[in-house]
Design a protein around this motif. Sequence first.
Motif, PDB file in Angstrom:
ATOM      1  N   ILE A 140       5.023  24.890  59.141  1.00 16.34           N
ATOM      2  CA  ILE A 140       5.216  24.962  60.597  1.00 16.34           C
ATOM      3  C   ILE A 140       6.663  25.334  60.900  1.00 16.34           C
ATOM      4  O   ILE A 140       6.936  26.168  61.769  1.00 16.34           O
ATOM      5  CB  ILE A 140       4.848  23.608  61.267  1.00 16.34           C
ATOM      6  CG1 ILE A 140       3.362  23.298  61.069  1.00 16.34           C
ATOM      7  CG2 ILE A 140       5.229  23.600  62.736  1.00 16.34           C
ATOM      8  CD1 ILE A 140       2.414  24.231  61.766  1.00 16.34           C
ATOM      9  N   GLY A 141       7.597  24.731  60.155  1.00 17.51           N
ATOM     10  CA  GLY A 141       9.014  25.049  60.351  1.00 17.51           C
ATOM     11  C   GLY A 141       9.304  26.508  60.081  1.00 17.51           C
ATOM     12  O   GLY A 141      10.043  27.156  60.832  1.00 17.51           O
ATOM     13  N   GLU A 142       8.726  27.068  59.008  1.00 19.54           N
ATOM     14  CA  GLU A 142       8.927  28.482  58.705  1.00 19.54           C
ATOM     15  C   GLU A 142       8.330  29.360  59.795  1.00 19.54           C
ATOM     16  O   GLU A 142       8.906  30.374  60.172  1.00 19.54           O
ATOM     17  CB  GLU A 142       8.297  28.819  57.354  1.00 19.54           C
ATOM     18  CG  GLU A 142       9.052  28.245  56.175  1.00 19.54           C
ATOM     19  CD  GLU A 142       8.314  28.444  54.858  1.00 19.54           C
ATOM     20  OE1 GLU A 142       7.196  28.998  54.859  1.00 19.54           O
ATOM     21  OE2 GLU A 142       8.869  28.024  53.829  1.00 19.54           O
ATOM     22  N   LEU A 143       7.191  28.968  60.319  1.00 18.87           N
ATOM     23  CA  LEU A 143       6.536  29.730  61.379  1.00 18.87           C
ATOM     24  C   LEU A 143       7.393  29.766  62.642  1.00 18.87           C
ATOM     25  O   LEU A 143       7.533  30.800  63.288  1.00 18.87           O
ATOM     26  CB  LEU A 143       5.165  29.111  61.682  1.00 18.87           C
ATOM     27  CG  LEU A 143       4.362  29.742  62.806  1.00 18.87           C
ATOM     28  CD1 LEU A 143       3.855  31.108  62.359  1.00 18.87           C
ATOM     29  CD2 LEU A 143       3.195  28.855  63.182  1.00 18.87           C
ATOM     30  N   ILE A 146      12.439  26.883  62.310  1.00 19.74           N
ATOM     31  CA  ILE A 146      13.236  25.655  62.325  1.00 19.74           C
ATOM     32  C   ILE A 146      13.021  24.921  61.007  1.00 19.74           C
ATOM     33  O   ILE A 146      12.148  25.286  60.227  1.00 19.74           O
ATOM     34  CB  ILE A 146      12.867  24.742  63.520  1.00 19.74           C
ATOM     35  CG1 ILE A 146      11.381  24.351  63.470  1.00 19.74           C
ATOM     36  CG2 ILE A 146      13.196  25.408  64.840  1.00 19.74           C
ATOM     37  CD1 ILE A 146      10.970  23.373  64.560  1.00 19.74           C
ATOM     38  N   SER A 147      13.803  23.889  60.771  1.00 16.72           N
ATOM     39  CA  SER A 147      13.702  23.176  59.501  1.00 16.72           C
ATOM     40  C   SER A 147      12.510  22.212  59.500  1.00 16.72           C
ATOM     41  O   SER A 147      11.991  21.826  60.543  1.00 16.72           O
ATOM     42  CB  SER A 147      14.988  22.396  59.227  1.00 16.72           C
ATOM     43  OG  SER A 147      15.108  21.329  60.145  1.00 16.72           O
ATOM     44  N   ARG A 148      12.120  21.835  58.292  1.00 14.76           N
ATOM     45  CA  ARG A 148      11.047  20.866  58.126  1.00 14.76           C
ATOM     46  C   ARG A 148      11.422  19.537  58.760  1.00 14.76           C
ATOM     47  O   ARG A 148      10.594  18.860  59.379  1.00 14.76           O
ATOM     48  CB  ARG A 148      10.771  20.677  56.623  1.00 14.76           C
ATOM     49  CG  ARG A 148       9.817  19.552  56.310  1.00 14.76           C
ATOM     50  CD  ARG A 148       9.701  19.326  54.817  1.00 14.76           C
ATOM     51  NE  ARG A 148      10.958  19.098  54.146  1.00 14.76           N
ATOM     52  CZ  ARG A 148      11.591  17.907  54.106  1.00 14.76           C
ATOM     53  NH1 ARG A 148      11.080  16.872  54.705  1.00 14.76           N
ATOM     54  NH2 ARG A 148      12.722  17.774  53.456  1.00 14.76           N
ATOM     55  N   GLN A 149      12.706  19.166  58.654  1.00 14.79           N
ATOM     56  CA  GLN A 149      13.170  17.911  59.231  1.00 14.79           C
ATOM     57  C   GLN A 149      13.065  17.931  60.759  1.00 14.79           C
ATOM     58  O   GLN A 149      12.715  16.925  61.370  1.00 14.79           O
ATOM     59  CB  GLN A 149      14.620  17.625  58.812  1.00 14.79           C
ATOM     60  CG  GLN A 149      14.780  17.329  57.342  1.00 14.79           C
ATOM     61  CD  GLN A 149      14.933  18.590  56.485  1.00 14.79           C
ATOM     62  OE1 GLN A 149      14.814  19.707  56.970  1.00 14.79           O
ATOM     63  NE2 GLN A 149      15.177  18.395  55.202  1.00 14.79           N
ATOM     64  N   ALA A 150      13.338  19.085  61.351  1.00 15.91           N
ATOM     65  CA  ALA A 150      13.223  19.199  62.811  1.00 15.91           C
ATOM     66  C   ALA A 150      11.763  19.032  63.241  1.00 15.91           C
ATOM     67  O   ALA A 150      11.474  18.347  64.237  1.00 15.91           O
ATOM     68  CB  ALA A 150      13.769  20.539  63.289  1.00 15.91           C
ATOM     69  N   VAL A 151      10.842  19.634  62.486  1.00 17.41           N
ATOM     70  CA  VAL A 151       9.417  19.491  62.794  1.00 17.41           C
ATOM     71  C   VAL A 151       9.019  18.024  62.690  1.00 17.41           C
ATOM     72  O   VAL A 151       8.344  17.477  63.574  1.00 17.41           O
ATOM     73  CB  VAL A 151       8.552  20.363  61.856  1.00 17.41           C
ATOM     74  CG1 VAL A 151       7.074  20.073  62.047  1.00 17.41           C
ATOM     75  CG2 VAL A 151       8.831  21.827  62.077  1.00 17.41           C
ATOM     76  N   SER A 152       9.466  17.358  61.618  1.00 16.46           N
ATOM     77  CA  SER A 152       9.137  15.941  61.438  1.00 16.46           C
ATOM     78  C   SER A 152       9.691  15.094  62.575  1.00 16.46           C
ATOM     79  O   SER A 152       9.030  14.166  63.058  1.00 16.46           O
ATOM     80  CB  SER A 152       9.689  15.439  60.098  1.00 16.46           C
ATOM     81  OG  SER A 152       9.090  16.131  59.036  1.00 16.46           O
ATOM     82  N   GLY A 153      10.902  15.412  63.018  1.00 14.50           N
ATOM     83  CA  GLY A 153      11.496  14.674  64.131  1.00 14.50           C
ATOM     84  C   GLY A 153      10.706  14.846  65.411  1.00 14.50           C
ATOM     85  O   GLY A 153      10.464  13.874  66.143  1.00 14.50           O
ATOM     86  N   HIS A 154      10.285  16.071  65.695  1.00 10.53           N
ATOM     87  CA  HIS A 154       9.483  16.318  66.903  1.00 10.53           C
ATOM     88  C   HIS A 154       8.145  15.580  66.822  1.00 10.53           C
ATOM     89  O   HIS A 154       7.701  14.974  67.800  1.00 10.53           O
ATOM     90  CB  HIS A 154       9.243  17.814  67.106  1.00 10.53           C
ATOM     91  CG  HIS A 154      10.469  18.571  67.527  1.00 10.53           C
ATOM     92  ND1 HIS A 154      11.256  18.202  68.583  1.00 10.53           N
ATOM     93  CD2 HIS A 154      11.031  19.688  67.008  1.00 10.53           C
ATOM     94  CE1 HIS A 154      12.241  19.062  68.715  1.00 10.53           C
ATOM     95  NE2 HIS A 154      12.138  19.970  67.762  1.00 10.53           N
ATOM     96  N   VAL A 155       7.522  15.630  65.645  1.00 11.00           N
ATOM     97  CA  VAL A 155       6.233  14.953  65.471  1.00 11.00           C
ATOM     98  C   VAL A 155       6.408  13.445  65.655  1.00 11.00           C
ATOM     99  O   VAL A 155       5.583  12.780  66.293  1.00 11.00           O
ATOM    100  CB  VAL A 155       5.613  15.291  64.097  1.00 11.00           C
ATOM    101  CG1 VAL A 155       4.419  14.402  63.804  1.00 11.00           C
ATOM    102  CG2 VAL A 155       5.212  16.753  64.051  1.00 11.00           C
TER     103      VAL A 155
END
Length: 163
Positions: A140-143, A146-155
């Motif tokens: 999702i981050g690559e799509l 953004i970074s994987r950590q940013a995606v995890s934070g939003h989730v």
Amino acid sequence: DYARRRDWRGLVAAAAMAFYVWFGWSKVPEYGAVFVMAGFVYLLVALRQEAAAIDQTEAASVKADTNWARRMELERERMRHDERLARISAKAQPAQVAAQPDATRDKLHATPATVADLTEAQRRVYDAIKAQPDATHTQIGELLGISRQAVSGHVARMNGVMK
């Protein structure tokens, strides 16, 4: 080459060389030394070719090590640059946060109750996850760029909405 690879054909080549020297020595005794010297010349040529192959392998290894060291130095420089930017951003951040009204600051860190309460970034992550439910946070981050950590934070902040 066969001897280096421990192939049976190396023994055949050695036997052929021994036969060549023996045959030359036995048939032409007055010139037999020429056949012995020829055998040594063949041996020296083979050793020179093997040394060249070893040098070529070592040169490739040194080149790979040099490229790796250069990539690591560039990565360290990028990390130093990112760290400097983060420090500059951290110094500027308190002044900007203090200027924001409390309602805006609370909205950024509050857990949204519905999809309509999501921020723009959270909405993008939400839409991407709904479109590809089997995708990992890294994908999702690559799509989204953004970074994987940013995606995890939003989730994590969309805790109630993502169910």
